[in-house]
Design a protein around this motif. Structure first.
Motif, PDB file in Angstrom:
ATOM      1  N   UNK A 161       0.814  -1.511   0.012  1.00 23.16           N
ATOM      2  CA  UNK A 161       0.020  -0.386   0.031  1.00 23.16           C
ATOM      3  C   UNK A 161       1.281   1.558   0.121  1.00 23.16           C
ATOM      4  N   UNK A 162       1.674   1.274   1.156  1.00 20.69           N
ATOM      5  CA  UNK A 162       2.600   2.657   1.256  1.00 20.69           C
ATOM      6  C   UNK A 162       3.299   2.489  -0.548  1.00 20.69           C
ATOM      7  N   UNK A 163       3.530   1.834  -1.328  1.00 21.17           N
ATOM      8  CA  UNK A 163       4.317   1.748  -2.786  1.00 21.17           C
ATOM      9  C   UNK A 163       3.787   2.413  -3.793  1.00 21.17           C
ATOM     10  N   UNK A 164       2.554   1.865  -3.912  1.00 18.19           N
ATOM     11  CA  UNK A 164       1.766   1.485  -4.778  1.00 18.19           C
ATOM     12  C   UNK A 164       2.055   3.145  -6.004  1.00 18.19           C
ATOM     13  N   UNK A 165       1.897   3.826  -5.068  1.00 13.23           N
ATOM     14  CA  UNK A 165       1.629   5.755  -5.175  1.00 13.23           C
ATOM     15  C   UNK A 165       3.471   5.546  -5.930  1.00 13.23           C
ATOM     16  N   UNK A 166       4.488   4.851  -5.593  1.00  8.82           N
ATOM     17  CA  UNK A 166       5.559   5.667  -5.980  1.00  8.82           C
ATOM     18  C   UNK A 166       6.498   4.746  -6.930  1.00  8.82           C
ATOM     19  N   UNK A 167       5.142   3.522  -7.442  1.00  8.40           N
ATOM     20  CA  UNK A 167       5.845   2.000  -8.143  1.00  8.40           C
ATOM     21  C   UNK A 167       6.090   2.924  -9.399  1.00  8.40           C
ATOM     22  N   UNK A 168       7.554   2.175 -10.312  1.00 12.54           N
ATOM     23  CA  UNK A 168       7.666   3.339 -11.057  1.00 12.54           C
ATOM     24  C   UNK A 168       6.583   2.950 -12.631  1.00 12.54           C
ATOM     25  N   UNK A 169       6.290   1.067 -11.979  1.00 16.19           N
ATOM     26  CA  UNK A 169       5.443   0.940 -13.528  1.00 16.19           C
ATOM     27  C   UNK A 169       3.884   1.448 -12.866  1.00 16.19           C
ATOM     28  N   UNK A 170       3.657   2.225 -12.394  1.00 13.58           N
ATOM     29  CA  UNK A 170       1.995   2.224 -12.195  1.00 13.58           C
ATOM     30  C   UNK A 170       1.521   1.330 -11.390  1.00 13.58           C
ATOM     31  N   UNK A 171       0.335   1.063 -11.755  1.00 11.32           N
ATOM     32  CA  UNK A 171      -0.698   0.702 -10.635  1.00 11.32           C
ATOM     33  C   UNK A 171      -0.084  -1.358 -11.372  1.00 11.32           C
ATOM     34  N   UNK A 172       0.637  -1.175 -12.456  1.00 14.06           N
ATOM     35  CA  UNK A 172       0.639  -2.840 -12.436  1.00 14.06           C
ATOM     36  C   UNK A 172       0.985  -3.686 -11.664  1.00 14.06           C
ATOM     37  N   UNK A 173       1.199  -2.937 -10.549  1.00 16.76           N
ATOM     38  CA  UNK A 173       1.833  -3.574  -9.397  1.00 16.76           C
ATOM     39  C   UNK A 173       0.641  -3.996  -8.445  1.00 16.76           C
ATOM     40  N   UNK A 174      -0.968  -3.688  -8.559  1.00 14.36           N
ATOM     41  CA  UNK A 174      -2.246  -4.052  -7.843  1.00 14.36           C
ATOM     42  C   UNK A 174      -2.061  -5.905  -8.620  1.00 14.36           C
ATOM     43  N   UNK A 231       9.100  -9.327 -14.503  1.00 15.45           N
ATOM     44  CA  UNK A 231       9.484  -7.653 -14.475  1.00 15.45           C
ATOM     45  C   UNK A 231      10.416  -7.599 -14.150  1.00 15.45           C
ATOM     46  N   UNK A 232      11.063  -7.962 -13.344  1.00 17.40           N
ATOM     47  CA  UNK A 232      12.797  -7.857 -11.995  1.00 17.40           C
ATOM     48  C   UNK A 232      13.674  -8.936 -12.760  1.00 17.40           C
ATOM     49  N   UNK A 233      14.273  -9.372 -13.545  1.00 14.76           N
ATOM     50  CA  UNK A 233      14.744 -10.723 -13.579  1.00 14.76           C
ATOM     51  C   UNK A 233      15.744 -10.354 -12.683  1.00 14.76           C
ATOM     52  N   UNK A 234      16.417 -11.993 -11.664  1.00 14.60           N
ATOM     53  CA  UNK A 234      17.499 -11.628 -11.342  1.00 14.60           C
ATOM     54  C   UNK A 234      16.933 -10.792 -10.491  1.00 14.60           C
ATOM     55  N   UNK A 235      16.024 -10.478  -9.850  1.00  9.85           N
ATOM     56  CA  UNK A 235      16.640  -9.383  -9.191  1.00  9.85           C
ATOM     57  C   UNK A 235      15.605 -10.320  -7.125  1.00  9.85           C
ATOM     58  N   UNK A 236      16.416  -9.958  -6.480  1.00  8.62           N
ATOM     59  CA  UNK A 236      16.394 -10.279  -4.978  1.00  8.62           C
ATOM     60  C   UNK A 236      15.128  -9.030  -4.339  1.00  8.62           C
ATOM     61  N   UNK A 237      14.312  -9.968  -3.997  1.00 12.73           N
ATOM     62  CA  UNK A 237      12.994  -8.678  -3.948  1.00 12.73           C
ATOM     63  C   UNK A 237      13.805  -8.329  -2.433  1.00 12.73           C
ATOM     64  N   UNK A 238      14.575  -9.360  -1.366  1.00 10.60           N
ATOM     65  CA  UNK A 238      15.122  -9.026  -0.391  1.00 10.60           C
ATOM     66  C   UNK A 238      15.971  -7.530  -0.372  1.00 10.60           C
ATOM     67  N   UNK A 239      15.864  -7.274  -1.724  1.00 10.12           N
ATOM     68  CA  UNK A 239      17.331  -6.653  -1.883  1.00 10.12           C
ATOM     69  C   UNK A 239      16.608  -5.354  -2.257  1.00 10.12           C
ATOM     70  N   UNK A 240      15.125  -4.630  -1.857  1.00  6.46           N
ATOM     71  CA  UNK A 240      14.616  -3.673  -3.025  1.00  6.46           C
ATOM     72  C   UNK A 240      13.616  -3.675  -1.704  1.00  6.46           C
ATOM     73  N   UNK A 241      13.025  -2.373  -2.557  1.00  4.67           N
ATOM     74  CA  UNK A 241      12.182  -0.890  -1.299  1.00  4.67           C
ATOM     75  C   UNK A 241      10.941  -2.718  -0.100  1.00  4.67           C
ATOM     76  N   UNK A 242      11.124  -4.037  -1.353  1.00  2.00           N
ATOM     77  CA  UNK A 242      10.497  -4.515  -0.982  1.00  2.00           C
ATOM     78  C   UNK A 242      10.462  -5.196   0.687  1.00  2.00           C
ATOM     79  N   UNK A 243      12.099  -4.950   1.007  1.00  2.00           N
ATOM     80  CA  UNK A 243      12.486  -5.213   2.163  1.00  2.00           C
ATOM     81  C   UNK A 243      11.720  -5.042   3.553  1.00  2.00           C
ATOM     82  N   UNK A 244      11.478  -3.817   2.691  1.00  2.00           N
ATOM     83  CA  UNK A 244      10.939  -2.324   4.329  1.00  2.00           C
ATOM     84  C   UNK A 244       9.072  -2.885   4.870  1.00  2.00           C
ATOM     85  N   UNK A 245       8.488  -4.007   3.327  1.00  6.78           N
ATOM     86  CA  UNK A 245       6.560  -3.706   3.102  1.00  6.78           C
ATOM     87  C   UNK A 245       6.796  -5.574   3.613  1.00  6.78           C
TER      88      UNK A 245
END
Length: 74
Positions: free
Chosen positions: A5-18, A32-46
């Motif tokens: 929820x706190x990241x939806x408005x800042x998501x670079x892909x817009x509402x695709x995150x939903x 959309x994020x090939x090879x990216x570890x989600x725990x090394x992104x903003x997701x870690x804080x969510x």
């Protein structure tokens, strides 16, 4: 499990995150994020909890959202 929820408005892909809201979205994330570890992104804080499996009988919810049905119609 994440509360995006706190990241939806800042998501670079817009509402695709939903598109992944309320369900297992690991595969979608990797599309959309090939090879990216989600725990090394903003997701870690969510992170709000861990999904348990039927075999995980010792699971203790970490979130006030645990046990709520997020897929119910509004």
């Amino acid at each position: 499990m994440y509360d995006i929820t706190p990241f939806i408005s800042a998501h670079p892909g817009g509402k695709k995150i939903l598109r992944g809201a309320g369900k297992e979205a690991s595969e979608m994330f990797q599309t959309y994020h090939k090879g990216v570890d989600p725990l090394k992104t903003i997701l870690k804080s969510l992170i709000i909890g861990k999904l348990s499996s039927k075999e995980d009988h010792n699971y203790i919810p970490k979130s006030k959202y645990a046990g709520q049905n997020f897929l119910s119609p509004l």
